[in-house]
Design an enzyme around this catalytic site. Sequence first.
Site, mmCIF file in Angstrom:
data_model
loop_
_atom_site.group_PDB
_atom_site.id
_atom_site.type_symbol
_atom_site.label_atom_id
_atom_site.label_comp_id
_atom_site.label_asym_id
_atom_site.label_seq_id
_atom_site.Cartn_x
_atom_site.Cartn_y
_atom_site.Cartn_z
ATOM 1 N N CYS A 382 -7.401 18.925 79.951
ATOM 2 C CA CYS A 382 -6.912 20.229 80.394
ATOM 3 C C CYS A 382 -7.669 20.691 81.643
ATOM 4 O O CYS A 382 -7.398 20.191 82.721
ATOM 5 C CB CYS A 382 -6.991 21.227 79.238
ATOM 6 S SG CYS A 382 -5.823 22.568 79.436
ATOM 7 N N HIS A 507 -4.190 18.445 75.241
ATOM 8 C CA HIS A 507 -5.410 18.305 74.422
ATOM 9 C C HIS A 507 -5.209 17.222 73.362
ATOM 10 O O HIS A 507 -4.812 17.531 72.228
ATOM 11 C CB HIS A 507 -5.730 19.628 73.721
ATOM 12 C CG HIS A 507 -6.190 20.705 74.635
ATOM 13 N ND1 HIS A 507 -7.517 20.978 74.871
ATOM 14 C CD2 HIS A 507 -5.483 21.571 75.407
ATOM 15 C CE1 HIS A 507 -7.622 21.977 75.728
ATOM 16 N NE2 HIS A 507 -6.407 22.355 76.075
ATOM 17 N N GLU A 509 -7.229 15.831 71.613
ATOM 18 C CA GLU A 509 -8.197 15.953 70.498
ATOM 19 C C GLU A 509 -7.576 16.567 69.242
ATOM 20 O O GLU A 509 -8.089 16.388 68.151
ATOM 21 C CB GLU A 509 -9.435 16.757 70.928
ATOM 22 C CG GLU A 509 -9.241 18.248 71.190
ATOM 23 C CD GLU A 509 -8.880 18.571 72.626
ATOM 24 O OE1 GLU A 509 -8.251 17.716 73.293
ATOM 25 O OE2 GLU A 509 -9.208 19.681 73.094
HETATM 26 N N1 GLN Z 1 -8.247 27.493 82.275
HETATM 27 C C1 GLN Z 1 -7.274 26.457 82.457
HETATM 28 C C2 GLN Z 1 -5.852 26.974 82.288
HETATM 29 O O1 GLN Z 1 -5.656 28.025 81.708
HETATM 30 C C3 GLN Z 1 -7.536 25.295 81.515
HETATM 31 C C4 GLN Z 1 -7.323 25.624 80.079
HETATM 32 C C5 GLN Z 1 -7.936 24.644 79.125
HETATM 33 O O2 GLN Z 1 -8.773 23.835 79.509
HETATM 34 N N2 GLN Z 1 -7.583 24.728 77.881
HETATM 35 O O3 GLN Z 1 -4.913 26.351 82.717
#
Ligand code: GLN
Length: 533
Positions: A382, A507, A509
């Site tokens: 992300c 994600h 994970e």
């Molecule tokens: N802050 C970034 C976004 O909102 C990444 C979010 C994250 O890593 N979950 O896109």
Amino acid sequence: MTKYIFITGGVVSGLGKGIAAASLGLILKSRGLKVVNQKFDPYLNIDPGTMNPIQHGEVFVTDDGAETDLDLGHYERFTDATLSQSSNTTAGRVYLSVLNNEREGKYHGGTVQVIPNVTEEIKRRMLLSTQETGADVIITEIGGTAGDIESLPFIECIRELKYELGEENCCYIHLTLVPFMKKANEIKTKPTQHSVKELQQLGIQPNILMLRTEIEIPEATKEKLALFCNVDTDCVIQNLNAKSIYEVPLNMEKEGLGNAVCKILGITGRETHLEKWAEMVHVFENPKHHVKIALVGKYVELHDAYLSVVESLIHAGIANESEVEIDWVDSEKITDDASAKEKLAGADGIIVPGGFGSRGIEGMILTAKYARTNKVPYMGICLGMQILVIEYARNVLGWTDANSTEINPDTTHPVIDLMPDQNGKILGGTLRLGKFECAVTPGTLTEKAYGSTTIWERHRHRYEFNNKYRDELKKAGLIIAGVNPERDLVEVCEVPDHPWMVAGQFHPEFKSRPDKAGPLFRDFITASLKNKI
Ligand code: GLN
């Protein structure tokens, strides 16, 4: 008839109620039962989505986009279930429904009260999973500790439900701490007795006591607790500190947890089969290799902030028969190339997980630069993908102030930017959440990892790869390895001429399991092991 198990905690918080609930889920599932775990949290946030990870730990995301308590991650990893919006309810969500009903006139002029209006809403939600899933057993964990003011309505609900659903269909498990006093060389049962009294005052007589302990509890002590707490002796189950959380179900089954629960609920003719699980734990506890991974993030002081990432690295270690040592690196401590080298030189692989806000970002960008130029395996999750793109734009294309508009709204090269449908004003529940499809580019490391060109992973972010710069980044070598077909959003990037530098906007994970490691994690650890040799 669905059977209901309610797990409460006593004496202190942090006893591992979530792990206990997940372990019981696994035990019963291995007996051939359809089990669903759910959690009820007494706090007033609508969900944990807006909470600081340093305070509350990670926010776990389900396929259908619920932002939930991290215990749901344990449930999914232990029982391999796919949980949903109805699997985690907070007091805030309950009150919101009740107050909306009140505004809509649904109480027909009546006085709206905790009992019965709030409790009816809690009970309705406690039974939702039964209707949705048709499970044989629903395991409900009540957050907090017995006696907390805010958990009272929840305790009242589980009391009423036993009356309404029938005694033979409900089982109360109370998890407490049995402290060991080193000086006196004695374990103490009094806190458990007090905690059970507290529950009894609220109308709950626990059926099973689960005792968290650092030393073996003697039979005589178990008998004493059984007598004082009105519980059968075979229903006093010790929950001994384990080498790893994955050992807990094995230990508790040895203690007779499955039989005790089945006896109380009248479930007969079933045996626990944890052989495969035990094999997995054996591989985990007897690794052939060792690998050191630097986890570079901004919430490193609370490891729970990255719980699913840590567990996924463990799963990837199991798949590679390797121990995975995590070197926790605070990204704010990386301020230039020299400090990047100093902090990262000892790592066989580097992972940059998710995060929000601008603190610590420059250190992450220096980390990606270090990984790219020194050919150290890098996995980005992300924010970790956004960082990879920013670094590539800055140092390969020479766009020196390239950034995400989350970090610098005035950048001349917003390579990561808000989508037009994101106004960013309301924080709760407005991220891009849940599972989305990703079409994987053939011939990429991502395709190799998944063995497929169509994958589904879970998301939790607001900002996106800016397609305005896609062609130029591609021309400069950046590999677009995955795209969401519906909206043409870049989902995975890879760096060329590098052993393994792969990052996803999703994600992975959240879907990794101890016996089925997330494919990207698995290949990241394989690459890191190769890098070591
Ligand atoms: N802050 C970034 C976004 O909102 C990444 C979010 C994250 O890593 N979950 O896109």
